[in-house]
Design a protein around this motif. Structure first.
Motif, PDB file in Angstrom:
ATOM      1  N   VAL A   1       0.852  -1.188   0.000  1.00 10.57           N
ATOM      2  CA  VAL A   1       0.000   0.000   0.000  1.00 10.57           C
ATOM      3  C   VAL A   1       0.888   1.238   0.000  1.00 10.57           C
ATOM      4  O   VAL A   1       1.928   1.265   0.658  1.00 10.57           O
ATOM      5  N   LYS A   2       0.471   2.233  -0.737  1.00 11.49           N
ATOM      6  CA  LYS A   2       1.074   3.561  -0.659  1.00 11.49           C
ATOM      7  C   LYS A   2      -0.069   4.563  -0.532  1.00 11.49           C
ATOM      8  O   LYS A   2      -1.038   4.502  -1.291  1.00 11.49           O
ATOM      9  N   LEU A   3       0.038   5.460   0.446  1.00 11.62           N
ATOM     10  CA  LEU A   3      -0.985   6.491   0.622  1.00 11.62           C
ATOM     11  C   LEU A   3      -0.567   7.795  -0.033  1.00 11.62           C
ATOM     12  O   LEU A   3      -1.348   8.432  -0.716  1.00 11.62           O
ATOM     13  N   SER A   4       0.676   8.231   0.209  1.00  8.54           N
ATOM     14  CA  SER A   4       1.213   9.468  -0.349  1.00  8.54           C
ATOM     15  C   SER A   4       0.540  10.678   0.309  1.00  8.54           C
ATOM     16  O   SER A   4      -0.454  10.557   1.038  1.00  8.54           O
ATOM     17  N   ASP A   5       1.080  11.872   0.055  1.00 12.17           N
ATOM     18  CA  ASP A   5       0.419  13.119   0.440  1.00 12.17           C
ATOM     19  C   ASP A   5      -0.506  13.616  -0.659  1.00 12.17           C
ATOM     20  O   ASP A   5      -1.098  14.687  -0.541  1.00 12.17           O
ATOM     21  N   ASN A   6      -0.604  12.834  -1.720  1.00 13.61           N
ATOM     22  CA  ASN A   6      -1.515  13.128  -2.823  1.00 13.61           C
ATOM     23  C   ASN A   6      -2.333  11.865  -3.085  1.00 13.61           C
ATOM     24  O   ASN A   6      -1.789  10.866  -3.564  1.00 13.61           O
ATOM     25  N   PRO A   7      -3.617  11.853  -2.773  1.00 11.21           N
ATOM     26  CA  PRO A   7      -4.406  10.630  -2.946  1.00 11.21           C
ATOM     27  C   PRO A   7      -4.431  10.122  -4.381  1.00 11.21           C
ATOM     28  O   PRO A   7      -4.719   8.939  -4.605  1.00 11.21           O
ATOM     29  N   ASN A   8      -4.119  10.967  -5.337  1.00 12.58           N
ATOM     30  CA  ASN A   8      -4.057  10.504  -6.726  1.00 12.58           C
ATOM     31  C   ASN A   8      -2.855   9.599  -6.985  1.00 12.58           C
ATOM     32  O   ASN A   8      -2.760   8.969  -8.035  1.00 12.58           O
TER      33      ASN A   8
ATOM     34  N   GLY B   1      -6.377  11.441   7.482  1.00 10.61           N
ATOM     35  CA  GLY B   1      -7.758  11.829   7.246  1.00 10.61           C
ATOM     36  C   GLY B   1      -7.953  12.346   5.836  1.00 10.61           C
ATOM     37  O   GLY B   1      -7.418  11.795   4.872  1.00 10.61           O
ATOM     38  N   GLY B   2      -8.716  13.421   5.699  1.00  5.14           N
ATOM     39  CA  GLY B   2      -8.940  13.996   4.381  1.00  5.14           C
ATOM     40  C   GLY B   2      -7.658  14.551   3.789  1.00  5.14           C
ATOM     41  O   GLY B   2      -6.823  15.115   4.493  1.00  5.14           O
ATOM     42  N   GLN B   3      -7.497  14.380   2.499  1.00  5.07           N
ATOM     43  CA  GLN B   3      -6.307  14.859   1.797  1.00  5.07           C
ATOM     44  C   GLN B   3      -6.724  15.677   0.579  1.00  5.07           C
ATOM     45  O   GLN B   3      -7.768  15.423  -0.026  1.00  5.07           O
ATOM     46  N   THR B   4      -5.897  16.620   0.216  1.00  2.00           N
ATOM     47  CA  THR B   4      -6.112  17.402  -1.006  1.00  2.00           C
ATOM     48  C   THR B   4      -5.518  16.641  -2.192  1.00  2.00           C
ATOM     49  O   THR B   4      -4.370  16.213  -2.142  1.00  2.00           O
ATOM     50  N   ALA B   5      -6.313  16.477  -3.252  1.00  2.00           N
ATOM     51  CA  ALA B   5      -5.836  15.794  -4.448  1.00  2.00           C
ATOM     52  C   ALA B   5      -5.168  16.790  -5.385  1.00  2.00           C
ATOM     53  O   ALA B   5      -5.659  17.900  -5.595  1.00  2.00           O
TER      54      ALA B   5
END
Length: 430
Positions: A395-402, A421-425
């Motif tokens: 799994v990779k989450l990243s600071d960018n959900p894209n 939690g919520g992230q900015t795409a």
């Protein structure tokens, strides 16, 4: 200087295989490979190709037989005596014998493992399975081959004159970027463009242009073969692959939460100085920094590779200060989707507040945007990632959900464990 247009016109020549050496790869792959070789050599992994730009139908553009020919060629490669001597004896990051004798003996006898290739819905499904140290070295050659074969498919119907004009325009475009970078005081920039380059010859030309145009502002290249041939520094530290695999091997939530720090503990035992660079965004930068052990604050710097780079840099500065470290003595490396304007902006924003360096990737080595009809050579986002370890999904989450990857249920679990939690795409540029 190589006549690139002529070589492209005659690209079937055996002199121009796409990957011509096992060290035609990123330096950090070899550093990570040695760490894996010493710490987790028996882990079984699967790497898989992922084309994030679905509109580029690679299987419709690239002949399967030609792709197999190039992949088979990589499997025939072995380290040359000169390459082995360079790795064994050269000084990297101020250190002699960066690569230990046991690792070098293994590497000198390495044949990359078999691959599995299928077509599906206009894309290639390309996977590699086997022991982690072996399989991980497929990533960069696989990406380089797919990127260059796509370029060859676009260029194959151009005659020699058209190619000369195209490359003249591409060279002019890059040189204008170099001239813009010259104006940035205190700039430190390296080539990080191997994995999604236009071609080996073009990357080599770009490095020469940076050398001539920027002088000591150009600090090196991630490409080991070019670093050796052009006598410049080989640049690189570690990547998301390490925490992704370590995390997949965790049996409990507590082990999962500790996995990114265990990776760096193993790295700490093997490397020092400027190789101690934190890559915090695999499972969210904020949570990583909040829970990081104090000894990590003493590391040399941090690499920002997703999300808003200014926010990432500010978070790093705030974290260092909170741990009693002087941010002005720390290094921030930016490496996500960079081009001249962004490099200039970040340099100005952080001037005098931290040391700043840039790893310039695809828009250095593959920016032909606007130079062909229908923008057919525009770069696109292609990755080759570890998708499983010992049968468990990564799994990779990243600071960018894209940029996130992995099964949905596992992404949800990782978000819970790492407090994401919520992230900015953000658009994935390349």
């Amino acid at each position: 200087m190589v006549d690139i247009a002529t070589r492209v016109h005659n690209h079937k020549w055996k002199i121009d295989p796409i990957v011509r050496s096992l060290i035609d790869t990123d330096f950090y792959k070899l550093l990570m490979c040695q760490s894996v070789f010493h710490n987790r050599p028996d882990v079984q992994v699967t790497f898989s190709l992922l084309n994030r730009t679905k509109s580029i139908r690679l299987a419709d553009l690239i002949d399967e037989g030609e792709l197999r020919e190039q992949l088979d060629h990589v499997r025939s490669l072995r380290l040359s005596r000169g390459e082995s001597t360079w790795l064994r004896g050269n000084m990297f990051y101020g250190k002699r014998q960066m690569f230990r004798p046991d690792f070098m003996e293994w590497f000198e006898n390495l044949q990359l493992p078999p691959y599995h290739l299928e077509k599906r819905d206009g894309q290639y499904e390309l996977t590699f399975e086997g022991s982690w140290p072996e399989v991980m070295l497929w990533e960069i050659p696989a990406l380089s081959i797919l990127m260059e074969l796509r370029g060859r498919a676009v260029l194959q119907d151009m005659d020699r004159f058209e190619l000369q004009i195209l490359y003249a325009r591409g060279m002019t475009k890059l040189w204008e970027k170099v001239e813009g970078l010259r104006e940035i005081d205190g700039l430190r920039i390296a080539d990080f463009g191997t994995r999604r380059r236009h071609s080996f010859l073009w990357q080599d030309w770009c490095v020469q242009a940076m050398l001539e145009g920027l002088g000591n502002k150009f600090v090196g290249t991630s490409n080991c073969l070019i670093a050796m041939r052009r006598e410049v520094e080989a640049i690189g530290t570690n990547a998301h692959e390490l925490p992704m695999v370590y995390a997949a091997l965790a049996d409990t939530d507590a082990e999962l939460a500790n996995a990114p720090y265990q990776v760096l503990a193993d790295w700490h035992a093997e490397h020092d100085g400027n190789l101690r660079i934190i890559l915090p965004d695999t499972y969210g930068t904020d949570g990583f920094l909040a829970n990081a052990p104090d000894w990590l604050a003493g590391w040399t710097g941090i690499r920002i590779d997703s999300g808003d780079p200014i926010e990432g840099g500010e978070a790093a500065i705030k974290w260092w200060a909170s741990r009693g470290e002087d941010p002005k003595q720390k290094l921030i490396i930016f490496s996500d989707g960079l081009d001249v304007d962004k490099i200039a902006e970040l340099s100005t924003h952080f001037a005098g507040r931290a040391k700043v360096s840039f790893g310039w990737g695809t828009l250095l080595t593959n920016d032909f945007r606007g130079l062909t009809p229908n923008d057919a050579l525009a770069p696109f986002s292609l990755v080759c990632k570890a998708v499983s370890a010992n049968g468990r999904p990564t799994v990779k989450l990243s600071d960018n959900p894209n940029k996130a990857m992995g099964p949905t249920d596992q992404i949800d679990r990782y978000k819970r464990v790492f407090g994401v939690g919520g992230q900015t795409a953000y658009d994935v540029v390349v």
